[in-house]
Enzyme design. Sequence first.
Site, PDB file in Angstrom:
ATOM      1  CG  ASP A   1      39.311  49.958  41.294  1.00 30.03           C
ATOM      2  OD1 ASP A   1      39.238  50.594  41.934  1.00 30.03           O
ATOM      3  OD2 ASP A   1      39.880  49.093  40.674  1.00 30.03           O
TER       4      ASP A   1
ATOM      5  CG  HIS B   1      42.018  49.401  43.686  1.00 29.60           C
ATOM      6  ND1 HIS B   1      42.180  49.204  42.487  1.00 29.60           N
ATOM      7  CD2 HIS B   1      43.509  49.103  44.624  1.00 29.60           C
ATOM      8  CE1 HIS B   1      43.728  49.655  42.225  1.00 29.60           C
ATOM      9  NE2 HIS B   1      44.348  49.077  42.724  1.00 29.60           N
TER      10      HIS B   1
ATOM     11  CB  SER C   1      47.354  49.239  41.214  1.00 29.76           C
ATOM     12  OG  SER C   1      46.703  50.308  41.947  1.00 29.76           O
TER      13      SER C   1
END
Length: 337
Positions: A283, A312, A127
């Site tokens: 995601d 995610h 991320s």
Amino acid sequence: MSWNNETGSFALGDFAVEKGGVIREARLTWQRFGTLNDKRDNLILYPSSYSARLADMSWLIGPQGILDPTRWCIIAVGMFSNGESSGAAETPDYPALVTVADNVRAQHRLVTEMCGVDRLAAVYGFSMGGMQAYHWAALYPEMVKRAFVVCGSARTADHNKVFLSGLLRTLEAAPEHTGNGRFSSEPLLALKAFGHIYAGWGLSQDFYRAGLYKSALGAPDLETFVRINWAERFSQCRAANLYAQALAWFHGDISDNTLYDGDLTHALRSIKAQMLLMPSETDLYFRVADNAAELHHLARGALRPIPSVWGHRAGNPSANPTDAAFLKAGVSDLLLK
């Protein structure tokens, strides 16, 4: 465990940031796993993701883990405003914008000054950590041998910015907000709303449809899952830190600097590291298509989407052995090269 060696805080002094301002008496928290070898060429840097603390990161490190500390020296580092390194909630006169690049420049000092290392075996990040890995490869192309970008991107996409805008506006709407991402006290109702919004983005529609919050994570019902896993988790964070990190995420761009003058293609083509891009197929904000577009300009890149319904969270599968095994396989393959 013998390979879990040391934690500490690296003092940067007064640290000037690229968009103006200074982080007074800046510091980065870090944790080291494993031992730096005599050649000093086995260091893997592991920057934190959004709101993650060092204790949240260590699950993937171990002799049988994604990163093996018996072979590699791994340094996990908390990004600015993660609640442990210097941050907006704790630091007077904190700059209006501390960028992803500012984090990487600070980490460069940690690596070179504290560790005495001039070349990284790899940078691994999930991320916002993946965004930092991408920035490392672009800002220090001669220094990074490999970069693992897990659910991250070189530039924050417009749809990703829409998600972030919703989070920022929620915090700004709190009566405790005094302007510029600062708060007179913690906005508890806004933080609760923040967590509920995030719950709809961090996991995919397919995850919820399959009821994995019950079967895989043990929640008795949807309301309890969102409350415990999202609302209560973010309510433990300082609002100013969440705001500052979200703003850095919003402005994330490896080419927004004097090296590349906003030319993303030039920045991507300048990367010399072996790049492994590992987005999740489901995601909702770091999309496979964004990484696919970046791949075209990378000299030494591979795209390996995670076949998962965990959205995610597929990139941070601490409770998801299947996706963890997929990540481990991809990382192991590249670390052998």
